[in-house]
Design an enzyme around this catalytic site. Structure first.
Site, PDB file in Angstrom:
ATOM      1  N   ASP A 179      35.471 -67.815   7.723  1.00  0.00           N
ATOM      2  CA  ASP A 179      34.200 -67.112   7.932  1.00  0.00           C
ATOM      3  C   ASP A 179      34.403 -65.741   8.566  1.00  0.00           C
ATOM      4  OD1 ASP A 179      35.033 -68.216  10.379  1.00  0.00           O
ATOM      5  OD2 ASP A 179      33.448 -69.704  10.393  1.00  0.00           O
ATOM      6  N   HIS A 230      29.260 -78.111  13.917  1.00  0.00           N
ATOM      7  CA  HIS A 230      29.422 -77.254  12.737  1.00  0.00           C
ATOM      8  C   HIS A 230      30.901 -77.132  12.373  1.00  0.00           C
ATOM      9  CE1 HIS A 230      29.558 -73.258  15.295  1.00  0.00           C
ATOM     10  NE2 HIS A 230      30.778 -73.710  15.097  1.00  0.00           N
ATOM     11  N   GLU A 281      25.999 -74.684   9.860  1.00  0.00           N
ATOM     12  CA  GLU A 281      25.228 -75.181  10.992  1.00  0.00           C
ATOM     13  C   GLU A 281      24.472 -76.453  10.613  1.00  0.00           C
ATOM     14  OE1 GLU A 281      26.019 -73.870  13.653  1.00  0.00           O
ATOM     15  OE2 GLU A 281      25.359 -71.819  13.967  1.00  0.00           O
ATOM     16  N   ASN A 287      27.824 -78.309  18.222  1.00  0.00           N
ATOM     17  CA  ASN A 287      26.774 -78.922  17.405  1.00  0.00           C
ATOM     18  C   ASN A 287      27.361 -79.535  16.131  1.00  0.00           C
ATOM     19  OD1 ASN A 287      27.425 -76.722  15.850  1.00  0.00           O
ATOM     20  ND2 ASN A 287      25.451 -75.679  16.054  1.00  0.00           N
TER      21      ASN A 287
HETATM   22  C1  F6R Z   1      35.624 -70.163  13.477  1.00  0.00           C
HETATM   23  C2  F6R Z   1      34.809 -71.266  12.985  1.00  0.00           C
HETATM   24  C3  F6R Z   1      34.053 -72.146  13.921  1.00  0.00           C
HETATM   25  C4  F6R Z   1      34.855 -72.548  15.162  1.00  0.00           C
HETATM   26  C5  F6R Z   1      33.989 -73.365  16.116  1.00  0.00           C
HETATM   27  C6  F6R Z   1      34.731 -73.711  17.391  1.00  0.00           C
HETATM   28  O1  F6R Z   1      36.261 -69.474  12.433  1.00  0.00           O
HETATM   29  O2  F6R Z   1      34.711 -71.443  11.821  1.00  0.00           O
HETATM   30  O3  F6R Z   1      33.631 -73.303  13.239  1.00  0.00           O
HETATM   31  O4  F6R Z   1      35.953 -73.306  14.773  1.00  0.00           O
HETATM   32  O5  F6R Z   1      32.833 -72.648  16.442  1.00  0.00           O
HETATM   33  O6  F6R Z   1      35.006 -72.539  18.082  1.00  0.00           O
HETATM   34  P1  F6R Z   1      35.918 -72.556  19.390  1.00  0.00           P
HETATM   35  O7  F6R Z   1      37.272 -72.946  18.963  1.00  0.00           O
HETATM   36  O8  F6R Z   1      35.880 -71.143  19.920  1.00  0.00           O
HETATM   37  O9  F6R Z   1      35.303 -73.553  20.314  1.00  0.00           O
END
Ligand code: F6R
Length: 242
Positions: free
Chosen positions: A67, A138, A143, A136
């Protein structure tokens, strides 16, 4: 699904790096799906070490990131492109032409999504997709929603994600409200998925992903339907697993 619980965050990163390195040793021209955020930093650090000390060779590897924020250019220190260069790519011998990250500066997100899907297909698909998980549940920026979205698409980040990601910005108003993300089908098409998590604040999401109902309200729960998922988490993230 294979679940590996480690004593520490560093150990989580080490185990993950071994799995990624094994993939590259077995198939030097592997296509890797990569993620950003805090979680994979220990893995990237270990992979850099394996490159420096053991000659882990990335010269034939291709990567696709999950992403990117909409509206942030590659030069913006908050962009995922910048993150990947700083934390990983500039330290290894990857061919810059083999690095793919959705273009957050596109004027046409739909066309960018279609193009990204075509690129992945043209490289033969993703061999190993690394994922983090949001509080959450995701994955990528998919989301919680009333339905799963299949392909690379534009996402409006929800308040919980904006708040969680504000720690990387000077203030919450700087966090982009939209992103472009691989879809659930894009992720599920990978041959193997490696899900990483650490810390108590991920324990509920991990429980939902591994043990909860399969529902778009907890996007990571769809991973229960994939035939080859390895979950590497520290003991704090494993708090609710029996
Ligand atoms: C990032 C992504 C997100 C993160 C998730 C956890 O490229 O796709 O799904 O993996 O938000 O983020 P952290 O590791 O910062 O807790």
């Amino acid at each position: 699904m294979r679940v590996i619980i480690t004593d520490s965050y560093e150990q989580m990163g080490f185990e993950a790096a071994k799995l990624v390195a094994g993939q590259i040793y077995l198939k030097p021209n592997s296509v890797l799906g990569l993620t950003t955020g805090s979680t994979p930093l220990a893995m990237y650090e270990r992979l850099l070490a394996l490159h420096k000390t053991d000659g882990l060779d990335f010269s034939e590897v291709t990567t696709f990131n999950l992403d990117e924020y909409i509206g942030l250019s590659a030069y913006n220190p908050h962009s995922y492109y910048y993150y990947m260069q700083e934390n990983f790519f500039k330290h290894i011998n990857i061919n810059q032409e083999n690095i793919y990250i959705p273009n957050g500066m596109t004027n046409d997100v739909t066309a960018e999504g279609i193009h990204y899907e075509q690129l992945i297909a043209s490289k033969g698909g993703i061999d190993l997709q690394v994922l983090g998980i949001g509080q959450n549940a995701h994955i990528g920026f998919n989301e919680p929603d009333v339905r799963f979205v299949a392909d690379t698409h534009m996402v409006e980040l929800n308040e919980e994600t904006i708040l969680a990601n504000s720690r990387f910005f000077n203030n919450i108003d700087e966090v982009p409200r939209c992103a472009i993300s691989m879809g659930i089908k894009t992720i599920m098409m990978a041959n193997r998925i490696l899900l990483l998590a650490n810390g108590r604040n991920k324990a509920k999401a991990i429980y939902k992903a591994l043990c909860g109902d399969i529902t778009p309200q907890a996007p990571a729960s769809i991973l229960q339907l994939h035939r080859d998922v390895v979950v590497i988490i520290d003991k704090e993230a494993a708090e609710f697993l029996s």
